[in-house]
Structure formats: structure tokens, C-alpha cells
Write a protein that holds these residues in place. Structure first.
Motif, PDB file in Angstrom:
ATOM      1  N   ILE A 137      -7.412  10.745   4.368  1.00  0.00           N
ATOM      2  CA  ILE A 137      -6.130  10.545   4.367  1.00  0.00           C
ATOM      3  C   ILE A 137      -6.417  10.102   6.308  1.00  0.00           C
ATOM      4  O   ILE A 137      -5.773   9.020   7.259  1.00  0.00           O
ATOM      5  N   GLY A 138      -7.194  10.529   7.232  1.00  0.00           N
ATOM      6  CA  GLY A 138      -7.227  10.883   9.363  1.00  0.00           C
ATOM      7  C   GLY A 138      -7.882   9.652   8.943  1.00  0.00           C
ATOM      8  O   GLY A 138      -7.165   8.819  10.057  1.00  0.00           O
ATOM      9  N   CYS A 139      -8.703   9.042   8.778  1.00  0.00           N
ATOM     10  CA  CYS A 139      -9.375   7.940   8.616  1.00  0.00           C
ATOM     11  C   CYS A 139      -8.149   6.632   8.491  1.00  0.00           C
ATOM     12  O   CYS A 139      -8.704   5.366   9.007  1.00  0.00           O
ATOM     13  N   LYS A 190      -2.684 -12.376  12.342  1.00  0.00           N
ATOM     14  CA  LYS A 190      -3.354 -12.830  11.120  1.00  0.00           C
ATOM     15  C   LYS A 190      -2.871 -14.534  10.706  1.00  0.00           C
ATOM     16  O   LYS A 190      -1.402 -14.172  10.810  1.00  0.00           O
ATOM     17  N   SER A 191      -3.501 -15.609  10.900  1.00  0.00           N
ATOM     18  CA  SER A 191      -3.267 -16.829  10.482  1.00  0.00           C
ATOM     19  C   SER A 191      -3.148 -16.973   8.595  1.00  0.00           C
ATOM     20  O   SER A 191      -3.672 -15.995   8.127  1.00  0.00           O
ATOM     21  N   VAL A 192      -2.268 -17.367   7.787  1.00  0.00           N
ATOM     22  CA  VAL A 192      -2.760 -17.467   6.607  1.00  0.00           C
ATOM     23  C   VAL A 192      -3.708 -17.684   6.381  1.00  0.00           C
ATOM     24  O   VAL A 192      -4.575 -17.484   4.852  1.00  0.00           O
ATOM     25  N   ASP A 193      -4.401 -18.382   6.714  1.00  0.00           N
ATOM     26  CA  ASP A 193      -6.005 -18.771   6.595  1.00  0.00           C
ATOM     27  C   ASP A 193      -7.286 -18.483   7.056  1.00  0.00           C
ATOM     28  O   ASP A 193      -7.854 -18.646   6.680  1.00  0.00           O
ATOM     29  N   ASP A 194      -6.918 -17.328   7.828  1.00  0.00           N
ATOM     30  CA  ASP A 194      -7.984 -16.516   8.463  1.00  0.00           C
ATOM     31  C   ASP A 194      -8.543 -15.461   7.931  1.00  0.00           C
ATOM     32  O   ASP A 194      -8.328 -14.736   6.608  1.00  0.00           O
ATOM     33  N   THR A 195      -9.357 -14.761   7.773  1.00  0.00           N
ATOM     34  CA  THR A 195      -9.406 -13.769   6.521  1.00  0.00           C
ATOM     35  C   THR A 195     -10.150 -12.320   7.649  1.00  0.00           C
ATOM     36  O   THR A 195     -10.573 -12.667   8.760  1.00  0.00           O
ATOM     37  N   PHE A 196      -9.697 -11.602   7.466  1.00  0.00           N
ATOM     38  CA  PHE A 196      -9.438 -10.294   6.872  1.00  0.00           C
ATOM     39  C   PHE A 196     -10.766  -9.184   6.337  1.00  0.00           C
ATOM     40  O   PHE A 196     -10.474  -9.008   5.438  1.00  0.00           O
ATOM     41  N   ILE A 197     -11.289  -8.355   6.647  1.00  0.00           N
ATOM     42  CA  ILE A 197     -12.413  -7.302   6.392  1.00  0.00           C
ATOM     43  C   ILE A 197     -12.169  -5.997   6.174  1.00  0.00           C
ATOM     44  O   ILE A 197     -13.180  -5.728   7.901  1.00  0.00           O
ATOM     45  N   LEU A 198     -11.310  -5.595   5.599  1.00  0.00           N
ATOM     46  CA  LEU A 198     -11.297  -4.267   6.310  1.00  0.00           C
ATOM     47  C   LEU A 198     -13.162  -2.956   5.730  1.00  0.00           C
ATOM     48  O   LEU A 198     -13.708  -3.169   4.825  1.00  0.00           O
ATOM     49  N   SER A 199     -14.178  -3.535   6.734  1.00  0.00           N
ATOM     50  CA  SER A 199     -15.230  -2.884   6.534  1.00  0.00           C
ATOM     51  C   SER A 199     -15.077  -1.445   6.601  1.00  0.00           C
ATOM     52  O   SER A 199     -16.043  -0.972   5.393  1.00  0.00           O
ATOM     53  N   LYS A 200     -14.620  -0.297   7.495  1.00  0.00           N
ATOM     54  CA  LYS A 200     -14.510   0.532   7.057  1.00  0.00           C
ATOM     55  C   LYS A 200     -13.215   0.987   5.321  1.00  0.00           C
ATOM     56  O   LYS A 200     -12.486   1.275   5.234  1.00  0.00           O
ATOM     57  N   GLY A 201     -13.882   1.121   4.391  1.00  0.00           N
ATOM     58  CA  GLY A 201     -12.808   0.579   3.188  1.00  0.00           C
ATOM     59  C   GLY A 201     -12.452   1.884   2.679  1.00  0.00           C
ATOM     60  O   GLY A 201     -11.862   1.836   1.452  1.00  0.00           O
ATOM     61  N   HIS A 202     -13.060   3.067   2.876  1.00  0.00           N
ATOM     62  CA  HIS A 202     -13.043   4.833   2.971  1.00  0.00           C
ATOM     63  C   HIS A 202     -11.053   4.330   3.462  1.00  0.00           C
ATOM     64  O   HIS A 202     -11.113   5.083   2.470  1.00  0.00           O
ATOM     65  N   ALA A 203     -10.793   3.618   3.984  1.00  0.00           N
ATOM     66  CA  ALA A 203      -9.266   4.109   4.721  1.00  0.00           C
ATOM     67  C   ALA A 203      -8.092   2.570   3.866  1.00  0.00           C
ATOM     68  O   ALA A 203      -7.499   2.108   4.349  1.00  0.00           O
ATOM     69  N   ALA A 211     -10.365   3.763  -4.471  1.00  0.00           N
ATOM     70  CA  ALA A 211     -10.858   4.426  -3.605  1.00  0.00           C
ATOM     71  C   ALA A 211     -11.221   3.647  -3.016  1.00  0.00           C
ATOM     72  O   ALA A 211     -10.586   3.716  -1.579  1.00  0.00           O
ATOM     73  N   HIS A 212     -11.961   2.622  -2.994  1.00  0.00           N
ATOM     74  CA  HIS A 212     -12.331   1.094  -2.178  1.00  0.00           C
ATOM     75  C   HIS A 212     -11.955   0.260  -2.121  1.00  0.00           C
ATOM     76  O   HIS A 212     -11.648   0.296  -3.505  1.00  0.00           O
ATOM     77  N   PRO A 213     -11.483  -0.768  -1.673  1.00  0.00           N
ATOM     78  CA  PRO A 213     -11.141  -2.025  -1.756  1.00  0.00           C
ATOM     79  C   PRO A 213     -11.878  -2.554  -2.641  1.00  0.00           C
ATOM     80  O   PRO A 213     -13.581  -2.953  -2.906  1.00  0.00           O
ATOM     81  N   ALA A 214     -11.937  -3.338  -4.215  1.00  0.00           N
ATOM     82  CA  ALA A 214     -12.447  -3.862  -4.836  1.00  0.00           C
ATOM     83  C   ALA A 214     -11.846  -5.733  -4.596  1.00  0.00           C
ATOM     84  O   ALA A 214     -10.893  -5.946  -4.190  1.00  0.00           O
ATOM     85  N   PRO A 215     -12.881  -6.408  -4.937  1.00  0.00           N
ATOM     86  CA  PRO A 215     -12.695  -7.915  -4.674  1.00  0.00           C
ATOM     87  C   PRO A 215     -12.192  -8.653  -5.591  1.00  0.00           C
ATOM     88  O   PRO A 215     -11.743  -8.333  -6.751  1.00  0.00           O
ATOM     89  N   ARG A 216     -11.549  -9.814  -5.376  1.00  0.00           N
ATOM     90  CA  ARG A 216     -11.051 -11.030  -6.149  1.00  0.00           C
ATOM     91  C   ARG A 216      -9.772 -10.494  -7.110  1.00  0.00           C
ATOM     92  O   ARG A 216      -9.309 -11.048  -7.975  1.00  0.00           O
TER      93      ARG A 216
END
Length: 275
Positions: free
Chosen positions: A33-35, A51-64, A95-100
């Protein structure tokens, strides 16, 4: 909400998303929760304002992950019905982001140290293709302990990836203690400037300032990858969670959840209570 509406009253969206995050973790009886509370304002600045529609965002700290899911739900990419399956068997929202599964989650994250390498590769591909898009990634400060983070950073510098924007959620705590006591200060402005990133420092809970910093960095086509060191508070918005290591892990009981939601409503949504 439009960008104009968000900037007029940034606390409104911040409070609404905090309530969603708390609800998800309470329903799942889960931690991290805290993170999620420390980085939600950074996500608002990127996902809702920059972020534009074609930009990419990666949540590297996937525990959030819950913070990302709450944003994508508000943006209309994740339905309310899907959001209600958070953490359940068979969910697309683990609990952590899954792809696709969703456009807004192009890669799996969770094991730390992968977000910046992926975002760097995406930024380089855009440069090769003469594509004007940006590659964003959000790291934890503890994640700057990872060797892969620094390898990717040097790759970005060598290849002049000024379309790469890295945000570091500097809340001062990681899995086993205060970051400056684990491997020293690896998320400092000085270090990232020294190796060749164009680096700025911001209040990580000032959505307007974060968005302005991103806008200004994007104007600088100088061959330097960008770093935003965002000073944040773990558990921001809930008094008993703020700057407390245990809220990296603990779930909330019923009373704690009720107190947390009351505090967020009072602090962010101006809903006074008698509690």
C-alpha cells in the motif's frame, strides 16, 4: 477529467485514486500500500497530463500495481468489473502487472531492475525509426541499487536518448530499510547528473510541478536522457502509514481501512467527518 480540470484542482483526482487504491488492497487483504500511495501523483502527471496515445509508460516498480490499475480504470482502459477481480484467481490484474492484457501495460514488471532497460530499448527503437514518441518509466529509489538500472542508464547516455524520461519515486524506504542505509544514496540528483542524465528534482506530490518539469525536459532536444528525482513520502495521505517501513508489506484491517479512507477524504476531498 480534462487536463485543465486536473490542474485546477489536482488534489481531487489524487484523492479519488488514493481511495481506489485503498479499496483494492483492503478487498484483496494485501500489502504494497505504502509504495502505491507514494507514486500515485507521479502517475497522474505522466498518464493524465503528459503521455500521448503513442508514448509508452513502464511501471518498473511493479509492486505498486494497484496505483497503475486505478489510473487505467479512471482512464477507461480497465472496466470496473475487471478492477473488482484484483488479486483473485484468474484475474488479469495480479499483484504485479502482467503483459499483453491492456495497452497501458505492455510489459510484465515486479522483479526490480527491468523497467529502465525496457524503456531504454523502446526509446532507442523510436530514435532509429525517426519516431517522435517518448518512453517513460517510473522506478523506485531502492531499484537504483540494481546493476541493470545503471547499465541501461549508460546505454541511454551513449545513444543520446533524449526521448527517455525516467522518474524515480524517492520515498527513502525499500524492502529492508531506509535506502541510504542499504547501499547508500543511489537516487541522488548529483549521481544522475554526473553520469550524463539531464536531471531535475521535484516535490513528488506536487502534480503541477511534476507535469511542468516533464514539459520543460521534453523541450530540450540535447541528446541527454532525462531523470526526474521526485521526493515523496511512503504511505502519503494516511498518517499511520507515512514513512513507515511496515506499510511496504502489511494489509489493512477493517479499522485501519476506515481510518485511512477518512483521512484521505479529509485531506484531499475536503469531506469533513466526525471520526
Amino acid at each position: 477529467m480534462t487536463a485543465e480540470e486536473i490542474l485546477k484542482d489536482p488534489k481531487q483526482l489524487s484523492g479519488e485514486l488514493r481511495l481506489k487504491i485503498l479499496g483494492l488492497y483492503h478487498q484483496a487483504n494485501a500489502g504494497h500500500i505504502g509504495c502505491s500511495l507514494s507514486c500515485i501523483d507521479l502517475m497522474i502527471a505522466v498518464l493524465f497530463l503528459q503521455k500521448s496515445v503513442d508514448d509508452t509508460f513502464i511501471l518498473s516498480k511493479g509492486h505498486a500495481a494497484a496505483a497503475l490499475y486505478a489510473c487505467l480504470n479512471t482512464l477507461g482502459e480497465i472496466t470496473d468489473e475487471e478492477l473488482d477481480t484484483f488479486y483473485l484467481d484468474g484475474t488479469t490484474l495480479p499483484a504485479h502487472p502482467a503483459p499483453r492484457q491492456y495497452k497501458g501495460i505492455p510489459f510484465a514488471t515486479g522483479s526490480l531492475g527491468h523497467g529502465l532497460p525496457i524503456a531504454t530499448g523502446i526509446a532507442h527503437a523510436a530514435k532509429v525509426a525517426d519516431d517522435a514518441t517518448y518512453s517513460y518509466t517510473l522506478l523506485s529509489d531502492g531499484e537504483t541499487n540494481e546493476g541493470t538500472t545503471w547499465e541501461a542508464a549508460h546505454y541511454a547516455i551513449q545513444n543520446q536518448l533524449d526521448n527517455l524520461i525516467m522518474l524515480i519515486d524517492k520515498n527513502g524506504l525499500q524492502g529492508f530499510g531506509f535506502t541510504d542505509k542499504v547501499l547508500g544514496e543511489t537516487a541522488s540528483v548529483e549521481k544522475w547528473k554526473a553520469i550524463g542524465f539531464e536531471t531535475v528534482e521535484v516535490d513528488g506530490h506536487d502534480i503541477t510541478a511534476i507535469s511542468k518539469a516533464i514539459s520543460e525536459l521534453k523541450e530540450h532536444k540535447n541528446g541527454l536522457p532525462k531523470a526526474i528525482i521526485a521526493n515523496t513520502v511512503k504511505g502519503k495521505g494516511v498518517s499511520y502509514m507515512e514513512n513507515k517501513l511496515e506499510w511496504h508489506y502489511l494489509p489493512m484491517n477493517k479499522d485501519q481501512y476506515e481510518q485511512a479512507t477518512l483521512e484521505v477524504k479529509e485531506r484531499y476531498l475536503n469531506e469533513l467527518t466526525n471520526a
